[in-house]
Design a protein around this motif. Structure first.
Motif, PDB file in Angstrom:
ATOM      1  N   LEU A 140      95.371  64.185  -4.426  1.00 36.02           N
ATOM      2  CA  LEU A 140      95.355  65.623  -4.167  1.00 36.02           C
ATOM      3  C   LEU A 140      94.778  66.372  -5.362  1.00 36.02           C
ATOM      4  O   LEU A 140      94.079  67.365  -5.218  1.00 36.02           O
ATOM      5  N   ASP A 162      92.556  65.122  -7.424  1.00 36.84           N
ATOM      6  CA  ASP A 162      91.114  64.889  -7.347  1.00 36.84           C
ATOM      7  C   ASP A 162      90.474  65.833  -6.334  1.00 36.84           C
ATOM      8  O   ASP A 162      89.413  66.409  -6.582  1.00 36.84           O
ATOM      9  N   ALA A 163      91.143  65.967  -5.173  1.00 36.93           N
ATOM     10  CA  ALA A 163      90.587  66.830  -4.127  1.00 36.93           C
ATOM     11  C   ALA A 163      90.491  68.269  -4.624  1.00 36.93           C
ATOM     12  O   ALA A 163      89.487  68.950  -4.392  1.00 36.93           O
ATOM     13  N   GLY A 164      91.516  68.722  -5.343  1.00 33.77           N
ATOM     14  CA  GLY A 164      91.504  70.081  -5.868  1.00 33.77           C
ATOM     15  C   GLY A 164      90.364  70.290  -6.858  1.00 33.77           C
ATOM     16  O   GLY A 164      89.630  71.276  -6.778  1.00 33.77           O
ATOM     17  N   MET A 165      90.205  69.332  -7.771  1.00 34.28           N
ATOM     18  CA  MET A 165      89.122  69.432  -8.767  1.00 34.28           C
ATOM     19  C   MET A 165      87.774  69.414  -8.074  1.00 34.28           C
ATOM     20  O   MET A 165      86.865  70.173  -8.410  1.00 34.28           O
ATOM     21  N   ASP A 166      87.673  68.518  -7.090  1.00 28.75           N
ATOM     22  CA  ASP A 166      86.418  68.367  -6.377  1.00 28.75           C
ATOM     23  C   ASP A 166      86.039  69.656  -5.660  1.00 28.75           C
ATOM     24  O   ASP A 166      84.866  69.985  -5.514  1.00 28.75           O
ATOM     25  N   LEU A 167      87.053  70.411  -5.223  1.00 26.89           N
ATOM     26  CA  LEU A 167      86.787  71.658  -4.502  1.00 26.89           C
ATOM     27  C   LEU A 167      86.628  72.843  -5.453  1.00 26.89           C
ATOM     28  O   LEU A 167      86.582  73.985  -5.016  1.00 26.89           O
ATOM     29  N   GLY A 168      86.570  72.571  -6.743  1.00 23.52           N
ATOM     30  CA  GLY A 168      86.209  73.628  -7.678  1.00 23.52           C
ATOM     31  C   GLY A 168      87.345  74.224  -8.479  1.00 23.52           C
ATOM     32  O   GLY A 168      87.159  75.250  -9.135  1.00 23.52           O
ATOM     33  N   ALA A 169      88.533  73.605  -8.426  1.00 24.79           N
ATOM     34  CA  ALA A 169      89.648  74.153  -9.200  1.00 24.79           C
ATOM     35  C   ALA A 169      89.697  73.481 -10.569  1.00 24.79           C
ATOM     36  O   ALA A 169      89.682  72.250 -10.647  1.00 24.79           O
ATOM     37  N   ASN A 170      89.726  74.284 -11.632  1.00 24.61           N
ATOM     38  CA  ASN A 170      89.830  73.699 -12.966  1.00 24.61           C
ATOM     39  C   ASN A 170      91.254  73.175 -13.164  1.00 24.61           C
ATOM     40  O   ASN A 170      92.137  73.452 -12.356  1.00 24.61           O
TER      41      ASN A 170
END
Lengths: 269, 375
Positions: free
Chosen positions: A165, A167-175
């Motif tokens: 999760l 990784d998914a957050g980072m991948d979607l642009g969250a620092n």
């Protein structure tokens, strides 16, 4: 026949279990009962009931100040221990490195040292730093105990967290900070609540280190209770103890509720 | 422009080399499948494209830009995860809108866009559901919508279909292909499933033990595998080993494990006495019963002058596999399998003596180290 024997065994086990439980919890009942005593001495069972010792408590500036002191120490400990315990557990679980294997024994160390020794040592140490008898010294001492417990609670919480999760957050642009706030926090918030309560209760009931590190101005409830018990055995101590029991029980209920809500939510989904 | 260029990419975790010296170009708008067995480094390669892993060495370009050290949240790539990684504490709509929220899009605007994406993947009506209420196929669609919503230059798919049952997987393969055509984006799709790769890919990159073995169009890699690993991985085949006994121009005679010689194409440098392994694919072998009693010399090879080859043996078992029948034929103690279409009326039963025939030029020949023998 064997079925009856089995039933008998189960019943005997239950009775024994309940008996032990009752024996362990009985002192709490006695404390609460004596707090309602009408007499000036600590006696059980009380001859007559009254709430005069409750009035006495609320009229006593020293007790009220001790109550405030405990609150300050408790909240301070909660903030320090929760912050340190969460970040340590997060760091360990999120980035498994070589450092991780030596961190756990270091974190657990303060729990293994007798509080008397810790108290004396910290007294010397904080005196050197000019922190003697300050709130900060009590908060730091209590955090020494509360942090490892927060750490272990949060470690198990983070172990159950699905790191994909993140990784998914980072991948979607969250620092990383936004990932923590938006993705990780919602998944671990009940764990954080439980560990914060744990830290607060540990600080609230800790006596030995507080005895060494506080003075008349900064003494916490257990310290004052000890000091007044040495002079006279008045039921006001029972009143204070009743309050402490109450706070702990409420804290436990909140924790149970928080974890159960999560549990119930999982069951429903 | 969103072509991807990987140059000498390597990644090790401690002592383990996950990816070794991978260089690969993915064209703009292409659907490239990275295919390989578990642990071959395909997912790690993809994570380096996404920025979730930093390469130990090598460079990643997306478009013209060197993004090697750019963190995942600054890259214009989006990934669909194997377990879909939907946020359990957010609704389906919030999941799809998450990337847009992180990009600072206004609330109404991102809700509209998220709804539009959900509609595209046929998940409209589920906006307020929790992802934990959804089935695998539905989660898959939501994850896809979430990745598409941020309008990435590159869409990365990390075995997103591997947790679905066969029928649903095939349905999603078609849908992914449609979406690829519609959105015109560069897709990199990681899978260990050959059928999936052949169905989806414009080109396939085959990986093994951290290395990129071969890249090419599906029919190219299938027809012309670079080494024995690729041949083995892309489909079921019979490998037969032997020693070259004689060379006859472009062909050699291989003394095989089943005690008979077969004719195989060899390279000019091939010497007698070298060990070789040949691949006899079931689809280029014809099976026919031998009825003529004079021809019953068991496990005899034959080689007619027109490049044909073959062996004979006994049918050991017959397995019905739906659209085809697989016969396992015993030839001097070794087994070869061959497939027969169910519409083929020739009745072949267990215990029958049969002849397997093939065109010698169809045979693929490999050295003991796995490399191809070819001119």
């Amino acid at each position: 026949m064997p079925r009856n024997v089995e039933r008998l065994g189960t019943a005997a086990f239950r009775i024994g279990y309940i008996a032990i439980f009752v024996v362990m919890l009985l002192p709490l009942g006695i404390v609460v009962a004596t707090s309602f005593s009408a007499s000036g001495n600590l006696q059980f069972p009380p001859q007559a009931l009254s709430v005069q010792w409750y009035s006495a408590f609320f009229a006593d500036v020293v007790w009220l100040r001790a109550f405030d002191n405990s609150l300050v120490a408790g909240i301070g400990t909660t903030v320090v221990a929760t912050f340190m315990g969460i970040t340590a557990a997060f760091g360990l679980e999120a980035h498994r490195g070589r450092f991780g294997s030596i961190l756990t024994p270091i974190v657990i160390l303060p729990l293994l040292i007798p509080p008397v020794i810790l108290g004396v040592t910290l007294l010397v140490y904080f005196s050197r730093l000019g922190l003697r008898s300050s709130y900060l010294s009590i908060i730091l001492a209590h955090s020494l105990w509360a942090t490892p417990l927060v750490f272990f609670v949060m470690q198990s919480v983070f172990q159950r967290f699905d790191w994909q999760l993140r990784d998914a957050g980072m991948d979607l642009g969250a620092n990383p900070i936004r990932v923590f706030v938006h993705v990780i926090l919602p998944n671990v918030k009940s764990g954080i609540l439980v560990s914060a309560l744990l830290a607060f209760i540990i600080s609230l009931q800790e006596f030995v280190m507080a005895l060494f590190l506080s003075n008349y101005q900064t003494q916490t409830i257990p310290v004052l209770a000890w000091n007044s018990l040495r002079q006279s055995l008045t039921p006001i101590v029972s009143v204070v103890s009743t309050f402490l029991i109450l706070v702990s029980v409420v804290g436990l209920l909140v924790a149970a509720l928080a974890t159960n809500i999560e549990f119930v939510a999982k069951r429903l989904s | 422009m969103s072509e991807i260029e990987l140059q000498n990419l390597s990644k090790s975790f401690g002592d383990i080399d996950a990816v070794t010296d991978v260089s690969l170009s993915v064209r703009d708008g292409e659907l490239l499948c990275l295919l390989g067995p578990s642990g071959c480094g395909k997912s790690t390669t993809m994570r380096m494209i996404s920025g979730l892993e930093t390469p130990s060495s090598g460079t990643v370009y997306i478009g013209e830009a060197d993004v090697t050290d750019q963190p995942a949240y600054d890259r214009d790539t989006s990934m669909v995860f194997q377990n879909w990684a939907l946020f359990p504490y957010k609704t389906v709509l919030e999941n799809v809108a998450f990337g847009l929220k992180m990009r600072g899009m206004g609330k109404q605007q991102r809700r509209d866009r998220a709804s539009e994406m959900l509609e595209r993947v046929h998940m409209d009506g589920y906006e307020s559901h929790s992802p934990t209420d959804l089935s695998g196929g539905q989660k898959q669609r939501v994850a896809l919508a979430r990745s598409l919503a941020v309008d990435p230059d590159v869409l990365l798919l990390d075995e997103p279909l591997s947790n679905l049952d066969k029928r649903l997987r095939e349905e999603m393969e078609i849908e992914l292909k449609d979406i690829h055509e519609e959105f015109q984006k560069t897709f990199v799709h990681v899978t260990h499933n050959q059928d999936e790769a052949f169905t989806l890919a414009d080109r396939i990159g085959i990986m093994n033990e951290g290395r990129l073995v071969q890249v090419g169009e599906p029919n190219e890699v299938y027809r012309d595998p670079k080494n024995k690993f690729v041949e083995e991985f892309l489909g079921d085949t019979n490998f037969v080993s032997g020693t070259v006994s004689d060379i006859d121009g472009q062909y050699g005679y291989l003394m095989t494990e089943f005690d008979s010689e077969i004719r195989v194409p060899v390279a000019s440098e091939t010497q007698p006495e070298t060990s070789l392994t040949v691949s006899l694919r079931p689809e280029f072998m014809q099976i026919a019963p031998i009825t003529d009693s004079s021809n019953r010399a068991s496990h005899q090879t034959r080689a007619d002058g027109n490049g044909g080859g073959g062996v004979s043996g006994t049918v050991e078992s017959t397995i019905y596999r739906g659209s085809s029948i697989r016969h396992v034929v015993d030839i001097g103690g070794e087994q070869l399998f061959v497939e027969q279409g169910v519409t083929d009326q020739t009745a072949i039963d267990e215990g029958d003596t049969v002849e397997l025939r093939w065109d010698v030029d169809d045979i693929l020949v490999f050295r003991p180290d796995g490399t191809r023998v070819r001119d």
